[in-house]
Design an enzyme around this catalytic site. Structure first.
Site: not given
Ligand code: GRF
Length: 215
Positions: A20, A22, A116, A118, A159
């Site tokens: 989590g 992000n 999303n 990526h 994607d």
């Molecule tokens: C990130 O690297 C994102 O690009 C990918 O999954 C990962 C999630 O990381 N889709 P977090 O759970 O947000 O730390």
């Protein structure tokens, strides 16, 4: 965004399966006042042990564990997900490390309102099997001298939805998966809030299959 949505701002559901970071970066930007009219109203995970659920609870954001295993069939599961989104008056979905494919009914119900992130420069290094370390390993094996992060709209093609924002990082000959993934993650934490701000300000427009940013 239509007038009604502009009036309420973004009411976001964040979907995640893992740590989590992000989600945390977005929530920090909201708390710091950098994303006015944006609220995370629920965090949903298919994984009861996901760190993202603990982070949400710490921030007093409703945190839900919803997995298809809890339901007799897929229909009941999707219905329950849609019900939860409706109850929280969600009008925007942010996928942040969500490891499940979203059901087409959810994509259809939130057309052009699901994004999303990526950890590579799509359309390269995307598609089924391209997640987590696999992505960075493939980038290193390719010999590419650049990687980065991509925020894209989620549609039925994995994607492949329209790209909203991308940012590049260098790849060095001495890189390891750990070094590269940390470099990419750092820019993800800047890029994702920025993309959400563009949507909140009504700057993301759709032209057929492409995204046009209004500056
Ligand atoms: C990130 O690297 C994102 O690009 C990918 O999954 C990962 C999630 O990381 N889709 P977090 O759970 O947000 O730390």
């Amino acid at each position: 965004m239509n007038d009604e949505q502009a009036g309420t701002g973004l009411r976001i559901a964040v979907f995640g399966s893992g740590r989590g970071s992000n989600f945390n970066a977005i929530e920090n930007e909201i708390r710091n006042g950098h994303l006015p009219h944006v609220r995370i109203v629920v965090v949903i995970s298919n994984n009861s042990e996901a760190g993202i659920l603990d982070l949400a609870r710490k921030d007093n954001i409703p945190a839900m564990h919803l997995s298809s295993r809890q339901f007799p069939d897929e229909d009941a599961y999707v219905q329950s997900l849609l019900g939860a989104l409706q109850e929280k008056e969600v009008n925007f979905i942010v996928l942040a490390g969500y490891m499940k494919r979203l059901h087409p009914r959810i994509i259809g119900a939130f057309r052009n309102r699901i994004i999303n992130i990526h950890p590579a420069l799509l359309p390269k290094f995307g598609g089924p099997g391209m997640y987590g370390e696999h992505v960075h390993r493939a980038v290193l094996a390719s010999g590419d001298r650049e990687s980065g992060a991509t925020v894209h709209v989620v549609d039925e093609e994995y994607d492949r939805g329209p790209i909203v924002l991308q940012r590049v990082v260098p790849v060095f000959p001495s890189d390891t998966v750990e070094l590269l993934s940390a470099r990419v993650l750092k820019i993800e934490h800047e890029l994702y809030p920025e993309a959400i701000r563009l949507f909140a300000e009504g700057k993301v427009l759709f032209n057929d299959r492409d995204v046009v940013l209004r500056h």
